[in-house]
Write an enzyme that holds these catalytic residues in place. Sequence first.
Site, PDB file in Angstrom:
ATOM      1  CD  GLU A  77      -7.402   5.922 -10.068  1.00 51.74           C
ATOM      2  OE1 GLU A  77      -6.773   7.081  -9.259  1.00 51.74           O
ATOM      3  OE2 GLU A  77      -8.478   5.714  -9.489  1.00 51.74           O
ATOM      4  CB  CYS A 134      -7.211  -0.881   6.316  1.00 49.85           C
ATOM      5  SG  CYS A 134      -5.480  -1.096   5.705  1.00 49.85           S
ATOM      6  CB  CYS A 144      -3.676   2.802   4.453  1.00 46.28           C
ATOM      7  SG  CYS A 144      -5.186   2.250   3.694  1.00 46.28           S
ATOM      8  CE1 TYR A 204       5.394  -8.461   3.363  1.00 46.62           C
ATOM      9  CE2 TYR A 204       4.877  -9.002   1.111  1.00 46.62           C
ATOM     10  CZ  TYR A 204       4.611  -8.610   2.370  1.00 46.62           C
ATOM     11  OH  TYR A 204       3.300  -7.857   2.501  1.00 46.62           O
ATOM     12  CE  LYS A 241      -0.737  -3.992  -1.999  1.00 53.04           C
ATOM     13  NZ  LYS A 241      -0.745  -3.388  -0.431  1.00 53.04           N
ATOM     14  CE  LYS A 271      -4.063  -1.480  -1.448  1.00 46.37           C
ATOM     15  NZ  LYS A 271      -4.194  -1.034  -0.481  1.00 46.37           N
ATOM     16  NE  ARG A 275      -9.717  -2.849   3.137  1.00 44.81           N
ATOM     17  CZ  ARG A 275      -8.911  -3.445   3.814  1.00 44.81           C
ATOM     18  NH1 ARG A 275      -8.149  -4.291   3.246  1.00 44.81           N
ATOM     19  NH2 ARG A 275      -8.947  -3.507   5.214  1.00 44.81           N
ATOM     20  CB  CYS A 282      -8.849   2.317   3.301  1.00 45.83           C
ATOM     21  SG  CYS A 282      -8.212   0.672   2.884  1.00 45.83           S
ATOM     22  CB  SER A 338       0.844 -11.124   1.638  1.00 45.57           C
ATOM     23  OG  SER A 338      -0.408 -10.777   1.281  1.00 45.57           O
ATOM     24  NE  ARG A 353      -7.555  -7.442   2.563  1.00 41.17           N
ATOM     25  CZ  ARG A 353      -8.737  -7.598   1.584  1.00 41.17           C
ATOM     26  NH1 ARG A 353      -9.663  -8.428   1.589  1.00 41.17           N
ATOM     27  NH2 ARG A 353      -8.706  -6.580   0.667  1.00 41.17           N
TER      28      ARG A 353
END
Length: 331
Positions: free
Chosen positions: A241, A129, A127, A321, A256, A203, A225, A137, A282, A213
Amino acid sequence: MNLAQRNRLTARPRRLRSSAAMRGLVRETQINRDGLVQPLFVVAGTGLVQPIGSMPGVSRYSVDRVVAECRELDAAGVRSVILFGIPDTADKDAYATVNSDPNGIVQRAARAIKGALPAMLVIADLCNCEYTDHGHCGILDPAGDVDNDRTLEVLARTAVSYAEAGVDIVAPSDMMDGRVAAIRAALDDEGFTKTAIMSYAAKYASAFYGPFREAAESTPSFGDRRSYQMDPANRREALKEVRLDVDEGADIVMVKPAMAYLDVVHAVREITDLPLAVYHVSGEYSMLKAAAERGWIDEERAIDETLTAMTRAGADIIITYFAKDYLRRTR
């Protein structure tokens, strides 16, 4: 005792829940341990480990320290990592120039990781960004909107530079139309026919990206976005998609975020035989950590239940994570 009473007494599902061994024997869903992917944030400099305040237990690493972290991940059983590069602010510009630099952060990290741990699978988030001075992006047009087709050129060029650095899988996350086809063509033209594409096919423009972020220093300097990421209300659009990305040559498709979109994950599983990934993002991570720190939930059980739910919905690959901690704890 009549027949109806006998039937009621003989139908006892609890028989198969009577012990840990019995529950394990009949368990329907098993988490794919080799399919857990650990995200890693890589920054410029040396000797750096920078804890991220909104993501307890997660840090940014300089290239030398990310190799050390990958050695720990490998020892814990993590087989795959996904890299996010965070350049110095002074190196950002309107065109994400540093993203395709052969000596960029992701490129250097990939070479270092593959040099130290050749068997570790390296995925690179693709990406712009983190690399643009405006935080969007893609490349902006004069009106301040993202120019889809100019952005494809940047993505394709960057994908080739990642492949040259040894990245095994490029993972476009920008949600530009036609990006998978453009990236596949660029990789093939340069001889990287073995480099796979894991597309962020569906996404969503989600509220659950907030801590990321902070970690990636990628908050847009204006606007949002929503003109390129998907509306959270739409499920049929996600299937469209996914079909487009499959037709363009994606090797793996992704949904996502994960937790709030398990219905989408299940629907995608129904329409494709490609490997299906989810990103346990996150905000989802931080919510579980915050609740556990306050004693409101049992962290280990909540993690197990969450990863199982994603698997049960149809995910083959889970970017989370929690990968390192889960694998270390359950080996």
